[in-house]
Design a protein around this motif. Structure first.
Motif, PDB file in Angstrom:
ATOM      1  N   VAL A 102       0.745  -1.156   0.059  1.00 56.14           N
ATOM      2  CA  VAL A 102       0.125  -0.014   0.235  1.00 56.14           C
ATOM      3  C   VAL A 102       0.872   1.410   0.028  1.00 56.14           C
ATOM      4  N   GLY A 103       0.574   2.075  -1.028  1.00 59.77           N
ATOM      5  CA  GLY A 103       1.401   3.265  -0.794  1.00 59.77           C
ATOM      6  C   GLY A 103       0.739   4.604  -0.801  1.00 59.77           C
ATOM      7  N   VAL A 104       1.231   5.685  -0.119  1.00 61.04           N
ATOM      8  CA  VAL A 104       0.606   6.696   0.237  1.00 61.04           C
ATOM      9  C   VAL A 104       1.243   7.921  -0.745  1.00 61.04           C
ATOM     10  N   ALA A 105       0.178   8.713  -1.427  1.00 63.87           N
ATOM     11  CA  ALA A 105       0.628   9.476  -1.988  1.00 63.87           C
ATOM     12  C   ALA A 105       0.714  10.801  -1.474  1.00 63.87           C
ATOM     13  N   SER A 106       1.671  11.732  -1.470  1.00 66.05           N
ATOM     14  CA  SER A 106       1.861  12.981  -0.829  1.00 66.05           C
ATOM     15  C   SER A 106       1.202  14.169  -1.570  1.00 66.05           C
ATOM     16  N   VAL A 107       1.471  15.428  -1.470  1.00 61.22           N
ATOM     17  CA  VAL A 107       1.090  16.444  -2.077  1.00 61.22           C
ATOM     18  C   VAL A 107       2.155  17.262  -2.556  1.00 61.22           C
ATOM     19  N   GLY A 108       2.335  17.715  -3.912  1.00 57.92           N
ATOM     20  CA  GLY A 108       3.428  18.151  -4.623  1.00 57.92           C
ATOM     21  C   GLY A 108       3.587  17.571  -5.964  1.00 57.92           C
ATOM     22  N   CYS A 109       4.740  17.702  -6.552  1.00 58.15           N
ATOM     23  CA  CYS A 109       4.675  17.029  -7.941  1.00 58.15           C
ATOM     24  C   CYS A 109       4.246  15.720  -7.900  1.00 58.15           C
ATOM     25  N   SER A 110       4.418  14.870  -6.865  1.00 58.71           N
ATOM     26  CA  SER A 110       4.189  13.691  -6.921  1.00 58.71           C
ATOM     27  C   SER A 110       2.564  13.218  -6.603  1.00 58.71           C
ATOM     28  N   VAL A 111       1.803  14.362  -6.517  1.00 59.15           N
ATOM     29  CA  VAL A 111       0.506  14.120  -6.124  1.00 59.15           C
ATOM     30  C   VAL A 111      -0.317  13.246  -6.875  1.00 59.15           C
ATOM     31  N   LEU A 112       0.012  12.783  -8.027  1.00 57.55           N
ATOM     32  CA  LEU A 112      -0.525  11.944  -8.965  1.00 57.55           C
ATOM     33  C   LEU A 112      -0.162  10.659  -8.832  1.00 57.55           C
ATOM     34  N   SER A 113       0.939  10.177  -8.028  1.00 57.77           N
ATOM     35  CA  SER A 113       1.487   9.014  -7.960  1.00 57.77           C
ATOM     36  C   SER A 113       0.500   7.936  -7.846  1.00 57.77           C
ATOM     37  N   TYR A 114      -0.509   8.026  -7.316  1.00 57.19           N
ATOM     38  CA  TYR A 114      -1.260   7.017  -7.194  1.00 57.19           C
ATOM     39  C   TYR A 114      -2.075   6.741  -8.501  1.00 57.19           C
ATOM     40  N   GLU A 115      -1.928   7.273  -9.560  1.00 56.73           N
ATOM     41  CA  GLU A 115      -1.997   6.847 -10.886  1.00 56.73           C
ATOM     42  C   GLU A 115      -1.033   6.096 -11.505  1.00 56.73           C
ATOM     43  N   TYR A 116       0.095   6.086 -11.061  1.00 56.41           N
ATOM     44  CA  TYR A 116       1.256   5.466 -11.739  1.00 56.41           C
ATOM     45  C   TYR A 116       1.661   4.052 -11.145  1.00 56.41           C
ATOM     46  N   PHE A 117       1.698   4.057  -9.732  1.00 59.72           N
ATOM     47  CA  PHE A 117       2.100   2.787  -8.905  1.00 59.72           C
ATOM     48  C   PHE A 117       1.067   1.958  -9.278  1.00 59.72           C
ATOM     49  N   ASN A 118       1.390   0.704  -9.567  1.00 60.91           N
ATOM     50  CA  ASN A 118       0.346  -0.402  -9.692  1.00 60.91           C
ATOM     51  C   ASN A 118       0.251  -1.389  -8.871  1.00 60.91           C
ATOM     52  N   CYS A 119       0.051  -0.600  -7.612  1.00 63.45           N
ATOM     53  CA  CYS A 119      -0.206  -1.238  -6.270  1.00 63.45           C
ATOM     54  C   CYS A 119      -1.616  -0.605  -5.452  1.00 63.45           C
ATOM     55  N   ASP A 120      -1.944  -1.035  -4.521  1.00 65.96           N
ATOM     56  CA  ASP A 120      -2.950  -0.131  -3.684  1.00 65.96           C
ATOM     57  C   ASP A 120      -2.493   0.970  -3.314  1.00 65.96           C
ATOM     58  N   MET A 121      -3.214   2.344  -3.442  1.00 66.24           N
ATOM     59  CA  MET A 121      -2.662   3.605  -3.155  1.00 66.24           C
ATOM     60  C   MET A 121      -3.610   4.312  -2.487  1.00 66.24           C
ATOM     61  N   THR A 122      -3.173   5.141  -1.690  1.00 65.64           N
ATOM     62  CA  THR A 122      -4.211   6.044  -1.015  1.00 65.64           C
ATOM     63  C   THR A 122      -3.585   7.648  -0.946  1.00 65.64           C
ATOM     64  N   GLN A 123      -4.336   8.418  -0.876  1.00 68.54           N
ATOM     65  CA  GLN A 123      -3.881   9.863  -1.100  1.00 68.54           C
ATOM     66  C   GLN A 123      -3.778  10.465   0.529  1.00 68.54           C
ATOM     67  N   ALA A 124      -3.023  11.153   0.821  1.00 67.86           N
ATOM     68  CA  ALA A 124      -2.771  11.999   2.210  1.00 67.86           C
ATOM     69  C   ALA A 124      -2.821  13.408   2.193  1.00 67.86           C
ATOM     70  N   ALA A 125      -3.294  14.118   3.146  1.00 70.84           N
ATOM     71  CA  ALA A 125      -3.226  15.652   3.017  1.00 70.84           C
ATOM     72  C   ALA A 125      -1.715  15.903   3.109  1.00 70.84           C
ATOM     73  N   HIS A 126      -1.654  17.223   2.669  1.00 67.79           N
ATOM     74  CA  HIS A 126      -0.016  17.840   2.649  1.00 67.79           C
ATOM     75  C   HIS A 126       0.655  17.384   3.829  1.00 67.79           C
ATOM     76  N   GLY A 127       1.683  16.617   3.721  1.00 68.12           N
ATOM     77  CA  GLY A 127       2.604  16.639   4.824  1.00 68.12           C
ATOM     78  C   GLY A 127       2.031  15.275   5.740  1.00 68.12           C
ATOM     79  N   ARG A 128       1.133  14.674   5.588  1.00 62.60           N
ATOM     80  CA  ARG A 128       0.480  13.834   6.424  1.00 62.60           C
ATOM     81  C   ARG A 128       0.775  12.274   6.160  1.00 62.60           C
ATOM     82  N   ALA A 129       1.626  12.094   5.094  1.00 63.09           N
ATOM     83  CA  ALA A 129       1.608  10.665   4.554  1.00 63.09           C
ATOM     84  C   ALA A 129       2.473   9.888   5.599  1.00 63.09           C
ATOM     85  N   PRO A 130       3.300  10.163   6.402  1.00 66.12           N
ATOM     86  CA  PRO A 130       3.808   9.089   7.448  1.00 66.12           C
ATOM     87  C   PRO A 130       2.714   8.916   8.547  1.00 66.12           C
TER      88      PRO A 130
END
Length: 250
Positions: free
Chosen positions: A45-73
């Motif tokens: 399970v990957g956690v996408a951050s906010v920034g240039c990589s904000v759309l990384s959930y579209e690119y990694f072929n695993c389960d992904m979720t989006q976190a609010a800015h800075g809250r990924a950890p």
């Protein structure tokens, strides 16, 4: 015909949005290849951050979720505690991790959360227009430091790997770079090591990757790679900053 190279199944078929010359795409590929080679795509399970990589959930072929800015950890911590058998990673830039999310990163590391952080350091805020980041170098010109970063006004850059390596909860911290092929090969090995550290249950692991930002640096792609080598590497020395031996009592 023998296959020499093929796209990793760790990435989707979606075309990335990154600027020409940006090395986010290389870092994505390395992470995807490691997940595929370790056979853990279905368990990650990957956690996408906010920034240039904000759309990384579209690119990694695993389960992904989006976190609010800075809250990924923090989000990754929750996921790992609920699903301890999953491999959990965050993918964060220097604005997301070293600025608004520095508390989340520090305390996840201090707690020894068994997660992996991929930290992309390009010394600038990329998505929002090239402002000064916590990692911006002294003298570096940005949209908010047009005369160069001045230590007496904007302070000194934060060396995240060095800082987090002092915490008892960290198990593996390494800084790598993307400015040439030998260093890209080393970077992939470091990413693999970080996920192996999580697999062994040793605690918090992070790979800091020095990356380029041609658009906001005002350089072409080749010049940007040279800028990493000539300017970022001296300020952010490459290498392993913390490694807890396999089987260590944590």
């Amino acid at each position: 015909m023998k296959t020499v190279f093929e796209k990793t199944s760790g990435l989707t078929e979606n075309q990335t949005h990154y600027c020409p010359g940006c090395t986010h795409g290389i870092i994505h590929r390395m992470v995807g290849e490691v997940l595929e080679e370790m056979g853990i795509l279905e368990d990650t399970v990957g956690v996408a951050s906010v920034g240039c990589s904000v759309l990384s959930y579209e690119y990694f072929n695993c389960d992904m979720t989006q976190a609010a800015h800075g809250r990924a950890p923090a989000v990754a911590t929750g996921i790992k505690r609920v699903l301890p058998d999953r491999f959990v990673f965050t993918y964060q830039g220097d604005g997301d991790l070293a600025s608004i999310g520095i508390a989340e990163a520090v305390h996840a590391a201090a707690r020894g959360e068994n997660i992996t952080v991929i930290f992309v350091n390009n010394a600038i805020y990329g998505m929002t227009g090239g402002q000064m980041a916590p990692t911006t170098l002294i003298g570096q010109k940005t949209a908010t430091t047009p005369f160069g970063r001045n230590a007496s006004i904007q302070g000194l850059p934060i060396r995240v790997s060095e800082m987090l390596s002092t915490l008892d909860g960290t198990a593996y911290i390494e800084r790598v770079s993307t400015h040439d092929v030998p260093n890209i090969i080393k970077a992939k090995k470091a990413i693999r090591k970080a996920f192996e550290t999580q697999k062994q249950g040793l605690g918090f692991s992070m790979v800091e990757v020095l990356s380029s930002c041609p658009t906001n640096w005002g350089l072409d792609p080749n010049e940007s790679l040279d800028w990493i080598k000539d300017n970022m590497v001296p300020a952010y020395p490459l290498g392993v900053y913390k490694e807890v031996p396999k089987g260590a009592d944590r």
